[in-house]
Scaffold this motif. Structure first.
Motif, PDB file in Angstrom:
ATOM      1  N   ASN A  79       0.840  -1.188   0.000  1.00 60.22           N
ATOM      2  CA  ASN A  79       0.000   0.000   0.000  1.00 60.22           C
ATOM      3  C   ASN A  79       0.880   1.243   0.000  1.00 60.22           C
ATOM      4  O   ASN A  79       1.709   1.434   0.891  1.00 60.22           O
ATOM      5  CB  ASN A  79      -0.917   0.025   1.236  1.00 60.22           C
ATOM      6  CG  ASN A  79      -2.127  -0.852   1.065  1.00 60.22           C
ATOM      7  OD1 ASN A  79      -2.528  -1.161  -0.051  1.00 60.22           O
ATOM      8  ND2 ASN A  79      -2.717  -1.260   2.171  1.00 60.22           N
ATOM      9  N   TYR A  84      -3.217   3.449  -3.418  1.00 60.75           N
ATOM     10  CA  TYR A  84      -4.499   4.008  -2.995  1.00 60.75           C
ATOM     11  C   TYR A  84      -5.146   4.817  -4.116  1.00 60.75           C
ATOM     12  O   TYR A  84      -6.359   4.748  -4.343  1.00 60.75           O
ATOM     13  CB  TYR A  84      -4.322   4.891  -1.757  1.00 60.75           C
ATOM     14  CG  TYR A  84      -4.282   4.114  -0.462  1.00 60.75           C
ATOM     15  CD1 TYR A  84      -5.417   3.495   0.041  1.00 60.75           C
ATOM     16  CD2 TYR A  84      -3.099   3.989   0.260  1.00 60.75           C
ATOM     17  CE1 TYR A  84      -5.383   2.768   1.224  1.00 60.75           C
ATOM     18  CE2 TYR A  84      -3.051   3.271   1.450  1.00 60.75           C
ATOM     19  CZ  TYR A  84      -4.194   2.665   1.925  1.00 60.75           C
ATOM     20  OH  TYR A  84      -4.164   1.942   3.089  1.00 60.75           O
ATOM     21  N   ARG A  87      -6.771   2.475  -6.629  1.00 62.94           N
ATOM     22  CA  ARG A  87      -8.099   2.042  -6.171  1.00 62.94           C
ATOM     23  C   ARG A  87      -9.131   3.147  -6.347  1.00 62.94           C
ATOM     24  O   ARG A  87     -10.275   2.886  -6.766  1.00 62.94           O
ATOM     25  CB  ARG A  87      -8.027   1.631  -4.696  1.00 62.94           C
ATOM     26  CG  ARG A  87      -7.306   0.317  -4.427  1.00 62.94           C
ATOM     27  CD  ARG A  87      -7.113   0.106  -2.932  1.00 62.94           C
ATOM     28  NE  ARG A  87      -8.379   0.204  -2.200  1.00 62.94           N
ATOM     29  CZ  ARG A  87      -8.453   0.345  -0.880  1.00 62.94           C
ATOM     30  NH1 ARG A  87      -7.347   0.394  -0.149  1.00 62.94           N
ATOM     31  NH2 ARG A  87      -9.624   0.418  -0.290  1.00 62.94           N
ATOM     32  N   PRO A 100     -14.386   6.711   1.139  1.00 65.18           N
ATOM     33  CA  PRO A 100     -13.841   5.709   2.087  1.00 65.18           C
ATOM     34  C   PRO A 100     -12.401   5.327   1.759  1.00 65.18           C
ATOM     35  O   PRO A 100     -11.604   5.081   2.671  1.00 65.18           O
ATOM     36  CB  PRO A 100     -14.789   4.520   1.926  1.00 65.18           C
ATOM     37  CG  PRO A 100     -16.064   5.095   1.415  1.00 65.18           C
ATOM     38  CD  PRO A 100     -15.638   6.223   0.509  1.00 65.18           C
ATOM     39  N   ILE A 101     -12.056   5.287   0.468  1.00 68.02           N
ATOM     40  CA  ILE A 101     -10.689   4.936   0.070  1.00 68.02           C
ATOM     41  C   ILE A 101      -9.717   6.022   0.507  1.00 68.02           C
ATOM     42  O   ILE A 101      -8.656   5.736   1.084  1.00 68.02           O
ATOM     43  CB  ILE A 101     -10.602   4.726  -1.451  1.00 68.02           C
ATOM     44  CG1 ILE A 101     -11.476   3.545  -1.871  1.00 68.02           C
ATOM     45  CG2 ILE A 101      -9.146   4.500  -1.884  1.00 68.02           C
ATOM     46  CD1 ILE A 101     -11.565   3.337  -3.373  1.00 68.02           C
ATOM     47  N   TYR A 102     -10.092   7.281   0.266  1.00 66.24           N
ATOM     48  CA  TYR A 102      -9.213   8.380   0.657  1.00 66.24           C
ATOM     49  C   TYR A 102      -9.134   8.524   2.167  1.00 66.24           C
ATOM     50  O   TYR A 102      -8.102   8.945   2.702  1.00 66.24           O
ATOM     51  CB  TYR A 102      -9.677   9.688   0.020  1.00 66.24           C
ATOM     52  CG  TYR A 102      -9.258   9.827  -1.430  1.00 66.24           C
ATOM     53  CD1 TYR A 102      -8.165   9.137  -1.932  1.00 66.24           C
ATOM     54  CD2 TYR A 102      -9.958  10.654  -2.294  1.00 66.24           C
ATOM     55  CE1 TYR A 102      -7.781   9.257  -3.254  1.00 66.24           C
ATOM     56  CE2 TYR A 102      -9.572  10.787  -3.626  1.00 66.24           C
ATOM     57  CZ  TYR A 102      -8.487  10.086  -4.096  1.00 66.24           C
ATOM     58  OH  TYR A 102      -8.104  10.214  -5.407  1.00 66.24           O
ATOM     59  N   GLN A 103     -10.223   8.176   2.867  1.00 64.03           N
ATOM     60  CA  GLN A 103     -10.177   8.218   4.330  1.00 64.03           C
ATOM     61  C   GLN A 103      -9.209   7.168   4.856  1.00 64.03           C
ATOM     62  O   GLN A 103      -8.401   7.439   5.756  1.00 64.03           O
ATOM     63  CB  GLN A 103     -11.575   7.982   4.910  1.00 64.03           C
ATOM     64  CG  GLN A 103     -11.645   8.157   6.429  1.00 64.03           C
ATOM     65  CD  GLN A 103     -11.269   9.558   6.860  1.00 64.03           C
ATOM     66  OE1 GLN A 103     -11.861  10.545   6.409  1.00 64.03           O
ATOM     67  NE2 GLN A 103     -10.276   9.676   7.751  1.00 64.03           N
ATOM     68  N   GLU A 104      -9.279   5.967   4.287  1.00 63.40           N
ATOM     69  CA  GLU A 104      -8.335   4.905   4.668  1.00 63.40           C
ATOM     70  C   GLU A 104      -6.902   5.327   4.332  1.00 63.40           C
ATOM     71  O   GLU A 104      -5.978   5.109   5.126  1.00 63.40           O
ATOM     72  CB  GLU A 104      -8.683   3.615   3.934  1.00 63.40           C
ATOM     73  CG  GLU A 104      -7.742   2.459   4.245  1.00 63.40           C
ATOM     74  CD  GLU A 104      -8.023   1.235   3.398  1.00 63.40           C
ATOM     75  OE1 GLU A 104      -7.087   0.416   3.233  1.00 63.40           O
ATOM     76  OE2 GLU A 104      -9.160   1.097   2.881  1.00 63.40           O
ATOM     77  N   MET A 105      -6.739   5.920   3.174  1.00 62.51           N
ATOM     78  CA  MET A 105      -5.423   6.401   2.737  1.00 62.51           C
ATOM     79  C   MET A 105      -4.867   7.403   3.739  1.00 62.51           C
ATOM     80  O   MET A 105      -3.703   7.342   4.143  1.00 62.51           O
ATOM     81  CB  MET A 105      -5.567   7.046   1.358  1.00 62.51           C
ATOM     82  CG  MET A 105      -4.277   7.569   0.741  1.00 62.51           C
ATOM     83  SD  MET A 105      -4.637   8.285  -0.898  1.00 62.51           S
ATOM     84  CE  MET A 105      -2.976   8.798  -1.405  1.00 62.51           C
ATOM     85  N   TYR A 106      -5.728   8.322   4.166  1.00 59.87           N
ATOM     86  CA  TYR A 106      -5.330   9.354   5.138  1.00 59.87           C
ATOM     87  C   TYR A 106      -4.974   8.722   6.481  1.00 59.87           C
ATOM     88  O   TYR A 106      -3.952   9.054   7.094  1.00 59.87           O
ATOM     89  CB  TYR A 106      -6.468  10.362   5.298  1.00 59.87           C
ATOM     90  CG  TYR A 106      -6.163  11.493   6.242  1.00 59.87           C
ATOM     91  CD1 TYR A 106      -5.467  12.626   5.813  1.00 59.87           C
ATOM     92  CD2 TYR A 106      -6.570  11.441   7.570  1.00 59.87           C
ATOM     93  CE1 TYR A 106      -5.189  13.671   6.680  1.00 59.87           C
ATOM     94  CE2 TYR A 106      -6.293  12.469   8.446  1.00 59.87           C
ATOM     95  CZ  TYR A 106      -5.602  13.587   8.003  1.00 59.87           C
ATOM     96  OH  TYR A 106      -5.318  14.615   8.862  1.00 59.87           O
ATOM     97  N   ASP A 107      -5.813   7.775   6.928  1.00 59.03           N
ATOM     98  CA  ASP A 107      -5.592   7.126   8.221  1.00 59.03           C
ATOM     99  C   ASP A 107      -4.297   6.315   8.247  1.00 59.03           C
ATOM    100  O   ASP A 107      -3.664   6.176   9.294  1.00 59.03           O
ATOM    101  CB  ASP A 107      -6.775   6.208   8.559  1.00 59.03           C
ATOM    102  CG  ASP A 107      -8.058   6.984   8.821  1.00 59.03           C
ATOM    103  OD1 ASP A 107      -7.975   8.198   9.089  1.00 59.03           O
ATOM    104  OD2 ASP A 107      -9.149   6.374   8.724  1.00 59.03           O
ATOM    105  N   GLU A 108      -3.917   5.791   7.074  1.00 59.85           N
ATOM    106  CA  GLU A 108      -2.699   4.986   6.988  1.00 59.85           C
ATOM    107  C   GLU A 108      -1.447   5.825   6.756  1.00 59.85           C
ATOM    108  O   GLU A 108      -0.344   5.286   6.615  1.00 59.85           O
ATOM    109  CB  GLU A 108      -2.836   3.945   5.869  1.00 59.85           C
ATOM    110  CG  GLU A 108      -3.862   2.858   6.160  1.00 59.85           C
ATOM    111  CD  GLU A 108      -3.500   2.032   7.375  1.00 59.85           C
ATOM    112  OE1 GLU A 108      -2.305   1.729   7.543  1.00 59.85           O
ATOM    113  OE2 GLU A 108      -4.412   1.694   8.157  1.00 59.85           O
TER     114      GLU A 108
END
Length: 244
Positions: A79, A84, A87, A100-108
């Protein structure tokens, strides 16, 4: 040294894939991507992103590219910023909500940037559904929450989504925010593509009153319309006649 040479070769292949992506040539991009395996070079996350971009821009072989990406992910493609974004643009092209993808990206810890949002908006603009407006405006709200000021390029891409859907009020609101923010952020200031997209959104949404307002606002700011912009205005006012 050998590892450095292989990395340099990956960058060369990626440059070719990027060229094909910009030309919406999925066949050339796919051929170059597959040539990596022949050369015994492992594709990077950026390689997959550029291949996906070619598929998105051409509208072809999207399912195949998505399968290849997730196969690569299962085989160890980590990843990263590019994975990201891969995706995200595939999801956007499929008409799905990207937040949701960008939120996960930000959180990671791989914060999406203006380029990320630009590619997502461009992908959305290739779909005709009006519900893409909701997805696009959700992304704009995410940018605001992140304190990210969009560039002219990304906002024009968002305008394409609004224009295609005939979302006249939202398009004019975005245009006006670009005018206001552009006073302090030159990279946000509207250009002639912005004016044209705002006018076309008004035409597609059958809001001639808003189109006139945009044109008069240009005159008040002493912006001399080009011949192309006058032609756009004429076309906008002809749209209701053509529909009738």
């Amino acid at each position: 040294m050998r590892k450095h040479r292989k990395w340099a070769r990956v960058r060369t292949y990626n440059a070719f894939i990027e060229h094909f992506a910009a030309s919406s040539d999925i066949e050339g991009a796919m051929k170059t991507f597959k040539a990596l395996a022949v050369a015994n070079i492992v594709p990077t996350a950026q390689s997959y992103f550029l291949l996906a971009l070619a598929a998105v821009n051409s509208g072809k072989r999207l399912g195949e590219v998505e399968d290849m990406f997730f196969q690569g992910a299962s085989e160890g493609v980590q990843n990263t910023y590019f994975s990201y974004n891969t995706r995200a643009i595939l999801a956007a092209r499929a008409g799905e909500d990207v937040t949701p993808i960008y939120q996960e990206m930000y959180d990671e810890g791989f914060a999406p940037d203006d380029i990320s949002f630009h590619h997502a908006f461009e992908s959305m603009s290739l779909r005709p559904e009006k519900d893409m407006v909701t997805h696009a405006l959700n992304l704009l709200s995410m940018m605001d929450r992140m304190g990210l000021i969009g560039s002219r390029r990304s906002m024009n891409a968002l305008l394409k989504v609004l224009c295609r859907a005939g979302a006249a009020e939202q398009a004019v609101e975005l245009y006006q925010s670009m005018v206001t923010k552009g006073v302090e952020e030159e990279t946000m200031a509207p250009d002639f593509e912005t004016y044209e997209l705002a006018l076309l959104a008004c035409g597609n949404g059958k809001r001639m009153d808003l189109a006139v307002g945009v044109f008069r606002e240009l005159e008040q700011r002493n912006i001399q319309p080009t011949v192309a912009l006058y032609s756009t205005l004429v076309m906008v006012f002809s749209l209701p006649l053509l529909d009738g």
